[in-house]
Design a protein around this motif. Structure first.
Motif: not given
Length: 471
Positions: A438-465
């Protein structure tokens, strides 16, 4: 006793499907209830269901997908060189800066990406300070382009400017190349949007001392360093080669050290170069990423294939590309927020939305897809060992094949899940799992953590359509 009477004389085992409110009510009555988390195929969307039914029965799609996965598995990445981006990256220009994720313009970029571009402009001596760099970036003088459209990948902000040295990865099976910058280490670094004097000095040291030394060392190898072999071994040693690269970096260090020592470079420089690799456990990330990139690029452009060949984020949007669709055809949706463990002193609100090209590792079936091989990763991204194994197991539901080159010991050496199929993602309602920083939303502060995330399902809906419309 009749069969029906015998049935109802036994203790009932209740299975609840759907809303958990019924489960809660039954448990209040002392009943033993198993909750089944179930959703209808394609989320119950009739239009998407019809597309899934139609595409699932087409033999040419099945054949194309098997070919795409075969190319990914058979790819063999080798580190053959380090050179400046302007010298090797296809289409690179003196006024171009590459970034992570799908296309985006300066005024829409997330804080970490803008900060990294500011740093790149100062590093390239096009600007003297932040104010000058911001004016240049907003002027139209600089051409911005996705790394992925230039056979390149970049972690986090993903910034590549013309003078930056890049690893050159050669796919000896299919003859294509991939590129990635040198990993700077942790702390205040450009990829997280930092651009102070320390960051610029390190980048120039990498250009002026580290890269020339490594270039000479790689010439000594004759055939380069076999990255595929290192990834395979590292996964058996507890890495997943996205957020955990301890074993892989150690293996790479063992491979490269004698070639560095054999150069004609001054001993003091050799020591600094080797110390830089040895002290940076994430060094190998910038080798695993382009190695995955050359494999997925080899699988791109196969007619009728529904296999995902790119997953990338720019801190604003998440984008995917699909083998059987266009080279520059991105399917995007707003990037999700990452859930995980925050570094001391930071909270979830500090983090930028999902950012970086490093999800190319998951696209290739390592990273989050191979968390079952890396129990220690949960101490960095959160969750339990059982969760890590479960994530790896669930990815087989949405992929075309298994990569025995990268087998998972904790799954009885089953090959990692490979070949994300947009049809299966829509049908099963299961999204790829990505572990990331995870990057801080403000430039220059750096990494603030780590974790898990999924892509948005909308990407796959658009692609299959779109795939259905074109095919």
């Amino acid at each position: 006793m009749s069969g029906i009477n015998k049935l109802f004389s036994q203790e009932l085992k209740i299975l609840n499907i759907g809303t958990s409110k019924f489960k809660d009510d039954l448990e209040l009555q002392g009943q033993d209830v198993l909750q089944l988390d179930w959703e209808p195929a394609a989320g119950g969307d009739i239009k998407l269901l019809n597309i899934v039914d139609k595409l699932s029965s087409r033999k040419e799609i099945e054949t194309a997908n098997k070919e795409a996965v075969k190319r990914m598995i058979n790819s063999h990445p080798i580190l053959v060189d380090i050179d400046k981006a302007i010298n090797v990256i296809p289409g690179m220009k003196e006024n171009m800066i590459l970034h992570s994720g799908p296309p985006i313009e300066w005024d829409m970029m997330a804080g970490p990406m803008q900060g990294a571009i500011i740093g790149a402009l100062i590093y390239e001596k096009r600007a003297k300070n932040e104010d000058e760099a911001r004016k240049i970036a907003a002027s139209g003088e600089i051409e911005f382009a996705p790394c992925n459209e230039h056979n390149t990948v970049g972690p986090m902000a993903g910034i590549v400017s013309p003078s930056m040295p890049v690893h050159v990865i050669y796919n000896k099976t299919y003859g294509n190349y991939g590129y990635c910058t040198i990993n700077e280490g942790l702390g205040k670094v450009l990829r997280y949007g930092a651009f102070n004097d320390e960051v610029i000095e390190r980048l120039r040291w990498i250009e002026e001392e580290f890269a020339p030394t490594m270039k000479k060392a790689l010439k000594n190898t004759q055939d380069g360093i076999d990255i595929k072999s290192i990834i395979s071994q590292a996964i058996h040693m507890g890495d997943e080669c996205h957020n955990r690269n301890k074993a892989a970096t150690s293996l790479f260090f063992r491979e490269i050290v004698s070639y560095v020592i054999d150069t004609d470079v001054d001993t003091s420089v050799i020591k600094r170069v080797l110390d830089f690799i040895k002290e940076n456990e994430h060094y190998f990330l910038n080798l695993s990423m382009p190695s995955c990139k050359v494999a997925t690029d080899a699988a791109h452009g196969i007619e009728n294939s529904t296999i995902v060949t790119t997953m990338a984020r720019n801190g604003v949007e998440f984008g995917i590309r699909v083998s059987g669709l266009g080279e520059k055809e991105w399917f995007t949706a707003p990037a999700n927020m990452i859930k995980g463990l925050m570094f001391p002193g930071f909270k979830e609100d500090d983090a930028s939305p999902d950012i970086g090209d490093s999800s190319i590792t998951e696209t290739m079936g390592i990273g989050g897809f191979s968390m079952g091989a890396s129990p220690a990763i949960v101490q960095f991204v959160g969750g339990t060992i059982e969760d890590a194994i479960g994530y790896s197991e669930s990815m087989y539901n949405i992929t075309e094949g298994e990569n025995t080159n990268y087998s998972i010991p904790n799954l009885n050496f089953r090959g990692s899940a490979i070949g994300i199929d947009i049809i299966k993602v829509i049908e099963k309602g299961i999204l790829p799992i990505i572990n990331t920083g995870m990057a801080h939303k403000v430039a220059g502060i750096g990494q603030v953590g780590a974790g898990l995330v999924n892509p948005p399902m909308e990407c796959f809906k658009k692609a299959i359509t779109e795939f259905d419309r074109k095919n």
